[in-house]
Design an enzyme around this catalytic site. Structure first.
Site, PDB file in Angstrom:
ATOM      1  N   GLU A   1       0.789  -1.219   0.000  1.00 41.93           N
ATOM      2  CA  GLU A   1       0.000   0.000   0.000  1.00 41.93           C
ATOM      3  C   GLU A   1       0.833   1.286   0.000  1.00 41.93           C
ATOM      4  OE1 GLU A   1      -3.193   0.550  -0.281  1.00 41.93           O
ATOM      5  OE2 GLU A   1      -3.854  -1.540  -0.303  1.00 41.93           O
TER       6      GLU A   1
ATOM      7  N   SER B   1     -53.400 -33.695   7.052  1.00 42.90           N
ATOM      8  CA  SER B   1     -53.455 -34.811   8.008  1.00 42.90           C
ATOM      9  C   SER B   1     -52.313 -34.798   9.007  1.00 42.90           C
ATOM     10  CB  SER B   1     -53.469 -36.143   7.254  1.00 42.90           C
ATOM     11  OG  SER B   1     -54.655 -36.264   6.504  1.00 42.90           O
TER      12      SER B   1
END
Length: 613
Positions: free
Chosen positions: A116, A382
């Site tokens: 950087e 059911s």
């Protein structure tokens, strides 16, 4: 004849003898010109200074106060862990421990500087050499390929400014960088940067990112892991291991090459570390439904932690969640697609205490975060019948008692029995195993009607909308999958109602918090629970749920199918688990002959097989 030169003594006087001695007067034009130039320069300097001051004021009028910004607050983070402590999800701003430069392996800050800002320790916050180099590179490339911002400028932008790109913001960035360089040493600046820089997925600082992506603190990262972290500031949202693991590793390889280029490591070491890179598998993306469900009432559940970071150890089992997601997607992509099944939901619940071990609220959380397991109310068909049978048991019936399966008419309603051929009278166990509708209606009436049955369901934990007529026996209520699954837990655990929960432990500010939880409560006698478990086992052994059977496991359960195959359910018991399955479509369109005993029971079987030892 030519004139003779005039002697000095004979030259005409410049002034009259009456005015005194003669004086030589310099020309006035050059002096006037110099004066004008000096005056102009002074005016230009004054007005230039005024203009520069005004310009600086315009650039700086909304600058934040750096001292205040360094103490700026953030959104509290919530960290969710799986039951075995692995990271599941995060929200808010995730910060790890504050690390000192001396505590970190030297290659971590070294990697950052190498990629950087190689002149970090030489410039004064703004690097004219770096700016010139970047300008030349961009000019040669015909576009922006290199930036000239220093680490200090990046820190200024991250701490104080918005991501807006404009000349004004760049000047403000430079001014703040100069302020930072004046108030802090280079080591202090680097330490602040490493603790505050955003590194994707909500993680701020290298310690939070190391724990998030690698499961280790920043003090223990390896060289290649340090390279991954150092590569993130360039584009944290696009290059982090969760968003794009392949891109993260390519960027890390670039960082390793940069470290070799500046002499921090050898080229051979850079190559070796690049080959060692192996990112851990990302957490399940579809566990997002569970994560949202767990965080639904944080403010109410943990009022003392408001404004503070919160870490929650959840009940989610990684193996169970993986099995649920894999099997559900495989079924929907294969036989489900052929039968026009578009969605599904699954819940895996520990019947002993209500801990949710896995949850899938649909096919893909990223495509549809709506939770069909906890939010969608649908008719269970059911799959609701066990509560009718339990109500009958509470009125004195037993599994071996007889019930008529003959045709039945109530007013203008005559429930059908599908493919079942009437035998006249069958046992309660046979009626449940084969899901005989007319028997179910008769048992509901024997139990006192729809209201007593609805009370039984609520007592066991099923919340929802219950119809007030005999059709309730066939599952015309509207319930969620989570509630229905929890309602089966008393059949599995000996008669205790459990409340589904997802958090086992909560911690904030290094102190444990009380986790709100309801202890299991007995709601039916152990004998009735055993009778229900016996009849549910018959459903799987020889009834409608045969596809759910798993060799070597004691399995019980109940199928459910609504009209025109719009919903298909299977809720099964395999101690200590209860697993609920729903399949259907969001628009309630029919599936092609899908019943609870087909694909839902099959999905239950496959999940249970994956979870069996």
């Amino acid at each position: 004849m030519p004139r003779s030169p005039v002697r000095a003594s004979q030259a005409a006087p410049l002034t009259s003898s009456r005015t005194g001695p003669a004086r030589v007067t310099a020309p006035k034009a050059p002096r006037r010109l110099f004066g004008r130039l000096l005056h102009g320069v002074l005016l230009l300097g004054i007005w230039g200074s005024v203009a520069l001051a005004v310009l600086l004021l315009w650039f700086a009028w909304d600058l934040p106060r750096p001292g205040d910004a360094l103490l700026a607050t953030r959104r509290p983070s919530v960290t969710l862990e799986t039951s075995d402590g692995h990271l599941l999800a995060t929200s808010g701003d995730l910060y790890g421990e504050r690390v000192r430069l001396s505590e970190l392996p030297p290659y971590l800050p070294g990697a950052l500087i190498a990629v950087e800002d190689r002149r970090f320790r030489a410039h004064f916050g703004v690097d004219p050499v770096g700016l010139l180099r970047a300008a030349v590179s961009n000019l040669r490339a015909g576009g922006v390929v290199q930036g000239g911002s220093t680490l200090t400028q990046q820190l200024a932008k991250n701490l104080f400014l918005t991501p807006e790109r404009s000349l004004r913001r760049k000047v403000q960035e430079a001014l703040l960088a100069l302020w930072l360089e004046h108030h802090f040493s280079k080591d202090q600046l680097l330490e602040i940067y490493l603790n505050r820089v955003y590194l994707g997925s909500g993680a701020y600082g290298v310690d939070a990112a190391a724990r998030l992506y690698f499961g280790v603190p920043a003090k223990r990262v390896t060289l290649w892991q340090a390279a991954v972290l150092a590569g993130l500031p360039k584009a944290p949202s696009r290059l982090n291991p969760r968003a794009a693991p392949e891109a993260a590793m390519r960027r890390a390889a670039d960082v390793l090459a940069a470290m070799a280029d500046v002499g921090l490591i050898t080229p051979q070491r850079a190559t070796l570390e690049a080959e060692r890179m192996a990112l851990p598998p990302r957490p399940s993306g579809d566990a997002g439904w569970f994560a949202e469900w767990v965080q639904g009432d944080l403010a109410e559940d943990y009022p003392t932690a408001i404004g503070a970071d919160l870490t929650l150890r959840t009940t989610l089992d990684r193996k169970a969640q993986a099995a649920v997601e894999h099997r559900l997607e495989a079924l929907l992509a294969g036989p489900g697609a052929a039968a026009h099944v578009g969605q599904g939901a699954v819940v895996v619940l520990d019947a002993r205490d209500g801990a949710v071990r896995a949850m899938a609220g649909g096919r893909s959380y990223r495509q549809s975060p709506f939770n069909r397991a906890t939010m969608a109310r649908r008719q269970p068909g059911s799959a609701f019948k066990p509560f009718v049978w339990l109500a009958a048991l509470e009125k004195g019936a037993s599994p071996g008692d007889a019930v008529s399966d003959a045709p039945l008419t109530l007013g203008r309603w005559s429930p059908g029995n599908g493919h079942w051929r009437s035998r006249g009278a069958i046992t309660l166990q046979e009626a449940l195993a084969h899901s005989v509708n007319t028997a179910a209606v008769r048992l509901l009436l024997q139990a006192g009607g729809p209201e007593p049955v609805a009370k039984v369901a609520r007592r066991l934990g099923v919340q929802g909308r219950f119809t007030r007529d005999a059709s309730l026996a066939l599952g015309t209520a509207e319930v969620t999958l989570l509630d229905l699954t929890a309602g089966y837990a008393p059949f599995a655990n000996g008669g205790f109602r459990v409340m589904p929960y997802g958090v086992a432990r909560a911690e904030s500010a290094e102190r444990l918090l009380a986790v709100p939880r309801t202890a299991p409560q007995r709601v039916i006698p152990a004998g009735e629970a055993a009778a229900m478990r016996q009849m549910l086992a018959a459903v799987v052994q020889g009834g409608t749920g045969r596809a759910a059977a798993v060799p070597g496991r004691a399995v019980g359960g109940k199928t459910g199918t609504t009209q025109d195959s719009r919903d298909a359910w299977f809720v099964g018991i395999a101690e200590p688990l209860v697993i609920g399955v729903w399949l259907g479509n969001d628009d309630a369109s029919p599936m092609d002959e899908v019943s609870g005993g087909t694909l839902p029971a099959r999905l239950f079987h496959e999940i249970l097989e994956d979870l069996s030892p």
